[in-house]
Design a protein around this motif. Structure first.
Motif, PDB file in Angstrom:
ATOM      1  N   GLY A  47       0.812  -1.202   0.000  1.00 41.14           N
ATOM      2  CA  GLY A  47       0.000   0.000   0.000  1.00 41.14           C
ATOM      3  C   GLY A  47       0.848   1.255   0.000  1.00 41.14           C
ATOM      4  O   GLY A  47       2.059   1.212   0.215  1.00 41.14           O
ATOM      5  N   ASN A  48       0.207   2.373  -0.228  1.00 39.35           N
ATOM      6  CA  ASN A  48       0.895   3.658  -0.237  1.00 39.35           C
ATOM      7  C   ASN A  48       0.988   4.192   1.187  1.00 39.35           C
ATOM      8  O   ASN A  48       0.010   4.171   1.940  1.00 39.35           O
ATOM      9  N   LEU A  49       2.153   4.673   1.570  1.00 43.50           N
ATOM     10  CA  LEU A  49       2.352   5.287   2.883  1.00 43.50           C
ATOM     11  C   LEU A  49       2.797   6.724   2.684  1.00 43.50           C
ATOM     12  O   LEU A  49       3.840   6.982   2.095  1.00 43.50           O
ATOM     13  N   THR A  64       5.696  15.420   5.713  1.00 39.22           N
ATOM     14  CA  THR A  64       6.294  15.795   4.429  1.00 39.22           C
ATOM     15  C   THR A  64       5.250  15.992   3.323  1.00 39.22           C
ATOM     16  O   THR A  64       5.605  16.450   2.232  1.00 39.22           O
ATOM     17  N   LEU A  65       3.987  15.647   3.581  1.00 31.05           N
ATOM     18  CA  LEU A  65       2.950  15.794   2.557  1.00 31.05           C
ATOM     19  C   LEU A  65       2.740  17.266   2.232  1.00 31.05           C
ATOM     20  O   LEU A  65       2.718  18.121   3.128  1.00 31.05           O
ATOM     21  N   TRP A  91      -5.150  21.100  -8.376  1.00 30.92           N
ATOM     22  CA  TRP A  91      -5.377  19.885  -7.596  1.00 30.92           C
ATOM     23  C   TRP A  91      -4.113  19.553  -6.814  1.00 30.92           C
ATOM     24  O   TRP A  91      -3.033  19.424  -7.374  1.00 30.92           O
ATOM     25  N   LEU A  92      -4.264  19.393  -5.506  1.00 30.79           N
ATOM     26  CA  LEU A  92      -3.161  19.067  -4.621  1.00 30.79           C
ATOM     27  C   LEU A  92      -3.098  17.547  -4.434  1.00 30.79           C
ATOM     28  O   LEU A  92      -3.995  16.817  -4.872  1.00 30.79           O
ATOM     29  N   PRO A  93      -2.040  17.032  -3.789  1.00 31.37           N
ATOM     30  CA  PRO A  93      -1.875  15.573  -3.697  1.00 31.37           C
ATOM     31  C   PRO A  93      -3.094  14.815  -3.167  1.00 31.37           C
ATOM     32  O   PRO A  93      -3.465  13.776  -3.729  1.00 31.37           O
ATOM     33  N   HIS A 145      -0.148   8.805   7.443  1.00 34.57           N
ATOM     34  CA  HIS A 145       0.403   8.753   8.799  1.00 34.57           C
ATOM     35  C   HIS A 145       0.691  10.169   9.292  1.00 34.57           C
ATOM     36  O   HIS A 145       1.557  10.861   8.742  1.00 34.57           O
ATOM     37  N   ASP A 146      -0.043  10.575  10.322  1.00 37.04           N
ATOM     38  CA  ASP A 146       0.224  11.885  10.926  1.00 37.04           C
ATOM     39  C   ASP A 146       1.335  11.715  11.952  1.00 37.04           C
ATOM     40  O   ASP A 146       1.096  11.458  13.142  1.00 37.04           O
ATOM     41  N   ASP A 147       2.549  11.855  11.451  1.00 34.90           N
ATOM     42  CA  ASP A 147       3.737  11.665  12.278  1.00 34.90           C
ATOM     43  C   ASP A 147       4.343  12.988  12.723  1.00 34.90           C
ATOM     44  O   ASP A 147       5.485  13.032  13.174  1.00 34.90           O
ATOM     45  N   ARG A 148       3.561  14.062  12.574  1.00 35.44           N
ATOM     46  CA  ARG A 148       4.100  15.382  12.906  1.00 35.44           C
ATOM     47  C   ARG A 148       4.434  15.461  14.394  1.00 35.44           C
ATOM     48  O   ARG A 148       3.632  15.074  15.247  1.00 35.44           O
ATOM     49  N   ALA A 149       5.602  15.977  14.672  1.00 40.11           N
ATOM     50  CA  ALA A 149       6.050  16.108  16.055  1.00 40.11           C
ATOM     51  C   ALA A 149       6.135  17.586  16.419  1.00 40.11           C
ATOM     52  O   ALA A 149       5.491  18.426  15.790  1.00 40.11           O
ATOM     53  N   GLY A 150       6.911  17.905  17.386  1.00 40.91           N
ATOM     54  CA  GLY A 150       7.083  19.307  17.754  1.00 40.91           C
ATOM     55  C   GLY A 150       5.863  19.862  18.466  1.00 40.91           C
ATOM     56  O   GLY A 150       5.340  19.283  19.411  1.00 40.91           O
TER      57      GLY A 150
END
Length: 591
Positions: free
Chosen positions: A3-5, A10-11, A47-49, A527-532
């Protein structure tokens, strides 16, 4: 299959908390706020991603169902030469509705609004025998129309993507088979899109042809009004509604028409009040439906010619301009202003009657009436004298119109033209349109093949369109809720929105492992991997706004070996063991 990750860190995405200033409908607001599209110019969008992934899902469904009926995909240029459109007269008929341009050699081109001519010429170029037919070709291509009032985001734009397909058959029986096949494919396509829709009769308009049906997504924000019968299966766009025509009646016993003074009664309401006060009926009070209203408009033909037209209809109805334009397309319609009215000496504003109208009258203005104005019906109408009306004016005896036209508004409770039921109105978004074009374009462009007897015959065509970019907005409109988008699984940009809820390294690591395992199992993961400084609350709001159908949260429960799975549509939450997460989430997605 892997599958796509995609990672939120970075999106290419920025979500917004406020609605864009130019957005009028919910789908437009949320598609911009959730980062699916961005406005480039009025009626033109980037159109965005995220948006491209949804658009791709829509196109995939269309391609699969078109392939299932044997249609083959081609792709035409958007920049097209003038000559084919000149041959079919649509270079003129489109008027201001298309983008025209010239190259450096001053040759004329247009940005394609639709491609009937190009499909016809392609088949003419390659095929010449009945043995080559039937054939159905389709494309998914950008279209361009110079909308005067682009609005509602993707629902009415100046650049948009359409799926247009065309069938080519030797005879009408073949056309019917091709039409039925496309119609069935459309039912499957719209079923898979996951929104409520209705199939209604429609007008063919500038496209020409005979049978014509629209697929409308049910939506209060829709620009199309349609009707459905309370008893039978009759359904039609209001532009195509057939008024039940009364039977003509005898007027042998009708009193003679007589003009009466009706001072200060230029409107239907003032006229009815005056009639009830001065000329009361014995059986019942006068009402607006007893009067014959005559409405003046000006038609602008594609070549620029202007023509006045008078429309007679019962006084309790208004002219539905969109319905009128549907009958006259590609002719444009505008109300007759006072300056134009003054050019016709026989017309007295507020007191215009059939005596001053008709191609044989002093004004020479063509006079078309509502189908309810049949022979023997009696009316009160203008006497063509200031402050005077005619009572007991009988159609067929005292005046004869030049013809009829379906231009009066359609209302809830109107009689069904097919049965004893009544009509109810609703709003919808036109998503698809199927036409039996017949031989209009084949004749204009000389598309013929040799039949089995060696005789040249003109090919008969069908045309079938779907608004692809419009489908994205329509699906969003039908499935969104008060907190964000809420995509059907087959359309969603991802299968799972995975939220790492916390800054703890164990949480982040567990979420990352789960994201990779799900992708390895063939699940598409955002995946919402945003930190900070990104708080869990912000992540949850973004997940709800973006609208992926399954939201998986890895948070403090990881210490107890559990994660949370939330259904975006129902809000139902379930805790599942980490060890079972991949299998259970994969099964959920596959179901």
């Amino acid at each position: 299959m892997t599958g796509n990750l995609s990672r939120m860190s970075t999106l290419f995405l920025r979500t917004l908390r406020e609605d864009p200033a130019d957005a009028e409908v919910p789908s437009h607001k949320l598609l911009v706020r959730a980062g699916y599209i961005r406005r480039a110019a009025p009626g033109i969008y980037t159109w965005l991603p995220l948006g491209l992934r949804v658009l791709g899902k829509v196109e995939t469904i269309i391609r699969e169902e078109m392939a299932a009926i044997g249609a083959q995909e081609v792709h035409f240029p958007a920049l097209l030469p003038r000559e084919p459109y000149e041959t079919t007269n649509r270079w003129t008929e489109y008027g201001d509705g298309i983008f025209r341009l010239k190259d450096r050699k001053e040759a004329d081109y247009l940005l394609g609004p639709t491609h009937e001519e190009m499909f016809t010429l392609l088949v003419k170029d390659l095929y010449g025998s009945y043995k080559d037919l039937p054939v159905s070709l389709f494309q998914i291509q950008n279209k361009y129309r110079d909308e005067a009032r682009p609005r509602a985001g993707l629902l009415r734009g100046r650049e948009f993507i359409m799926k247009d397909s065309y069938s080519f058959d030797v005879d009408d029986a073949g056309l019917q088979d091709s039409y039925d096949a496309h119609r069935s494919a459309y039912v499957r396509i719209f079923d898979r899109f996951g929104f409520e829709y209705v199939i209604v009769q429609a007008t063919s308009g500038a496209m020409g042809g005979s049978a014509s049906e629209e697929f409308l997504a049910k939506a209060e924000v829709g620009e199309d009004t349609y009707v459905r019968c309370s008893h039978c299966d009759y359904a039609a766009n209001v532009e195509a509604v057939e008024v039940r025509t009364p039977e003509p009646t005898s007027y042998d016993d009708a009193p003679a028409a007589h003009a009466e003074a009706t001072p200060a009664t230029p409107t239907i309401a003032t006229l009815v009040d005056h009639l009830n006060a001065t000329f009361p009926r014995e059986d019942r009070p006068w009402h607006a439906g007893d009067t014959l209203k005559n409405v003046l408009v000006v038609l602008t033909h594609p070549d620029g010619t202007r023509e006045p037209l008078a429309i007679g209809l019962p006084g309790d109805r208004e002219v539905d301009v969109k319905r009128l334009e549907g009958q006259l397309e590609p002719i444009e319609v505008e109300p007759m202003d006072d300056a134009e009215l003054r050019r016709h000496a026989a017309l007295v504003k507020g007191y215009i009657g059939p005596g001053a109208l008709g191609e044989e009258s002093a004004s020479g203005i063509r006079y078309l009436v509502d189908p309810r104005v049949v022979s023997g019906t009696r009316w009160v109408t203008g006497a063509d004298v200031d402050g005077s009306h005619v009572i007991d004016l009988v159609a067929g005896r005292d005046f004869t119109p030049d013809g009829t036209i379906e231009a009066a508004e359609v209302r809830d409770g109107d009689a069904c033209p097919r049965c004893d039921g009544t009509l109810a109105t609703a709003r919808g978004i036109e998503m698809g349109h199927v036409f039996q074009l017949g031989r209009k374009y084949a004749e204009a462009l000389d598309l013929k093949v040799l039949d089995e007897n060696g005789k040249l015959v003109t090919v008969t065509m069908g045309s079938y369109g779907i608004g692809v970019t419009r489908a994205v907005a329509a699906i969003a409109e039908d499935t969104l809720d008060e907190i964000g988008l809420c995509w059907p699984r087959d359309i969603a940009p991802y299968d799972v929105h995975l939220v790492a809820a916390g800054k703890d390294e164990a949480v982040l690591a567990a979420a990352d492992v789960l994201a990779h395992e799900l992708a390895g199992a063939g699940v598409d993961v955002l995946h919402d991997d945003r930190a900070g400084k990104i708080s869990p609350g912000v992540k949850f709001k973004d997940a709800e706004l973006i609208g992926v159908p399954t939201i998986v949260t890895v948070g403090r429960g990881i210490a107890d070996g559990v994660i949370e799975v939330k259904d975006r549509r129902t809000g139902e939450r379930t805790e599942i063991p980490v060890g079972e997460a991949v299998a259970r989430i994969t099964a959920l997605v596959r179901s």
